[in-house]
Write an enzyme that holds these catalytic residues in place. Structure first.
Site, short mmCIF file in Angstrom:
data_model
loop_
_atom_site.label_atom_id
_atom_site.label_comp_id
_atom_site.label_asym_id
_atom_site.label_seq_id
_atom_site.Cartn_x
_atom_site.Cartn_y
_atom_site.Cartn_z
N LYS A 139 0.86 -1.19 0.00
CA LYS A 139 0.00 0.00 0.00
C LYS A 139 0.89 1.24 0.00
CE LYS A 139 -4.35 1.02 2.33
NZ LYS A 139 -5.08 0.83 3.58
C1 E4P Z 1 -8.27 2.05 3.62
O1 E4P Z 1 -7.67 1.09 3.24
C2 E4P Z 1 -8.17 2.62 4.97
O2 E4P Z 1 -7.57 1.62 5.77
C3 E4P Z 1 -9.46 2.93 5.62
O3 E4P Z 1 -10.56 2.51 4.86
C4 E4P Z 1 -9.58 4.31 6.17
O4 E4P Z 1 -10.82 4.42 6.82
P1 E4P Z 1 -11.17 5.56 7.88
O5 E4P Z 1 -11.45 6.81 7.15
O6 E4P Z 1 -12.38 5.02 8.59
O7 E4P Z 1 -9.97 5.68 8.79
#
Ligand code: E4P
Length: 218
Positions: free
Chosen positions: A87
């Protein structure tokens, strides 16, 4: 549509896996910290634990922000387990890193996407997934689901194979809206997935069937 779970909590990952519908897991440094996982070795071990539970892709995020650091970390993460997807944030260095990883056959998830332009560049660089954060857009009075529709149209116009992974999903309606638009993947908390099951007419209908069955079998 693929279902990913957005957590580093092993119990929740197991519960979703046991349901038989789980296609993968997304994590981020905040989700790791929430589970109290800290220190490089522990974090790497935790990724392996997650890979042992699920069959599908597991996103593991780089911490470095410079190109060299991202490449070093990403190559190590990818070597940990074949299910790992690296990522990478959608920065200038991140796009260069995605291009590099793509040329080496390392799969990537381009994260922190808040605009169609960012998603276009990530696809052009060869990202496997892009993660538009819909809940965080909703939080600032911008329709996050509209962004998914915009990216879908652009990718379909040109046949980009990058998969749209709707992220920052907060509730069950987000999942349904993403499915209507044609997101390839939705990553969400377990509660939002379980919310898809709920309907009061199912509960009352089942109660009635069981009561009638009991009456007829006295
Ligand atoms: C995406 O991969 C992130 O881990 C995640 O969806 C972020 O979500 P949040 O806005 O609830 O922190």
């Amino acid at each position: 549509m693929k279902f990913f779970i957005d957590t580093a909590n092993l119990d929740q990952i197991k519960e979703a896996q046991d349901l038989g519908i789980l296609d993968g897991v997304t994590t981020n440094p905040s989700l790791m910290a929430k589970e109290g996982i800290s220190g490089y070795d522990n974090i790497m071990k935790h990724y392996k634990f997650i890979c042992d539970i699920v069959d599908g892709d597991v996103s593991a995020e780089v911490i470095a922000t410079d190109l060299e650091g991202m490449i070093k970390e990403g190559e190590f993460l990818a070597s940990l387990h074949p299910q790992i997807v690296v990522k990478v944030p959608v920065t200038k260095e991140g796009i260069k890193a995605i291009k590099y990883f793509s040329s080496k056959g390392i799969r990537t998830n381009c994260t922190l996407i808040f605009s169609a332009g960012q998603a276009l560049l990530a696809a052009k660089a060869g990202a496997t997934y892009v993660s538009p954060f819909i809940g965080r857009l909703d939080d600032i009075s911008t329709n996050g689901v509209h962004l998914i529709a915009e990216i879908r149209m652009i990718y379909d116009n040109y046949g980009y194979e990058t998969q749209i992974l709707a992220a920052s999903v907060r509730h069950t309606m987000h999942i349904l809206q993403c499915a209507q638009i044609g997101a390839d993947v939705v990553t969400s908390p377990l509660s939002a997935i379980m919310g898809l099951l709920k309907h009061p007419l199912t509960d009352s209908g089942l109660a009635q069937f069981l009561a009638d069955h009991a009456k007829g079998n006295k």
